[in-house]
Design a protein around this motif. Structure first.
Motif, PDB file in Angstrom:
ATOM      1  N   ARG A  45       0.838  -1.213   0.000  1.00 47.04           N
ATOM      2  CA  ARG A  45       0.000   0.000   0.000  1.00 47.04           C
ATOM      3  C   ARG A  45       0.866   1.254   0.000  1.00 47.04           C
ATOM      4  O   ARG A  45       0.540   2.237  -0.665  1.00 47.04           O
ATOM      5  N   GLY A  46       1.960   1.222   0.754  1.00 43.43           N
ATOM      6  CA  GLY A  46       2.857   2.378   0.799  1.00 43.43           C
ATOM      7  C   GLY A  46       3.424   2.725  -0.564  1.00 43.43           C
ATOM      8  O   GLY A  46       3.597   3.889  -0.904  1.00 43.43           O
ATOM      9  N   PHE A  47       3.716   1.714  -1.361  1.00 50.06           N
ATOM     10  CA  PHE A  47       4.208   1.926  -2.725  1.00 50.06           C
ATOM     11  C   PHE A  47       3.077   2.219  -3.706  1.00 50.06           C
ATOM     12  O   PHE A  47       3.325   2.468  -4.882  1.00 50.06           O
ATOM     13  N   GLY A  48       1.826   2.144  -3.238  1.00 51.35           N
ATOM     14  CA  GLY A  48       0.685   2.410  -4.111  1.00 51.35           C
ATOM     15  C   GLY A  48       0.378   1.277  -5.076  1.00 51.35           C
ATOM     16  O   GLY A  48      -0.253   1.486  -6.103  1.00 51.35           O
ATOM     17  N   LEU A  49       0.802   0.058  -4.739  1.00 54.99           N
ATOM     18  CA  LEU A  49       0.616  -1.081  -5.639  1.00 54.99           C
ATOM     19  C   LEU A  49      -0.700  -1.808  -5.415  1.00 54.99           C
ATOM     20  O   LEU A  49      -1.161  -2.525  -6.306  1.00 54.99           O
ATOM     21  N   ILE A  50      -1.269  -1.684  -4.226  1.00 54.22           N
ATOM     22  CA  ILE A  50      -2.594  -2.230  -3.950  1.00 54.22           C
ATOM     23  C   ILE A  50      -3.351  -1.229  -3.090  1.00 54.22           C
ATOM     24  O   ILE A  50      -2.752  -0.382  -2.436  1.00 54.22           O
TER      25      ILE A  50
END
Length: 120
Positions: A45-50
């Protein structure tokens, strides 16, 4: 639990309490596994992947390296190795203290949520 994105690594931190201990008064292996699993999703989530949804852990391989101390923050340092259309491949370390003593190493695969079918 706190997390922050630090370049290509997401750092996820908790402070284990007595309820997370084993009979040797170290952090219990099961508590570490649960922390690692949650850290994988915090990193994704931090990387914006999910986003919030039905992503799942497909596998989690862990090597316990040393004992974690109760009452001192532990940190999972998670990096993404590869992203495909449906999968995330991640790895990382769990460390503790200013010298970042290694407690565990891990690698995992997450299956990302399926796209929602169009309505109608």
């Amino acid at each position: 639990m706190l997390y922050r994105v630090d370049g290509h690594i997401v750092r996820v931190r908790i402070t284990p309490e007595h309820r997370h201990s084993n009979l040797q008064n170290n952090v219990h292996g099961g508590a570490l596994l649960a922390f690692i699993d949650v850290a994988l999703f915090a990193a994704a989530r931090g990387f914006g992947l999910i986003t919030a949804g039905t992503a799942v852990t497909l596998d989690l391989n862990t090597q316990f390296i040393g004992g974690g101390k109760i009452g001192a923050p532990i940190e999972a340092q998670v990096e993404v190795l590869k992203e495909t259309g449906r999968l995330l491949f991640l790895r990382g370390l769990v460390v503790q203290g200013d010298d970042e003593a290694k407690i565990a190493a891990f690698s995992a695969t997450i299956r990302k949520p399926s796209p929602k079918p169009p309505k109608g």
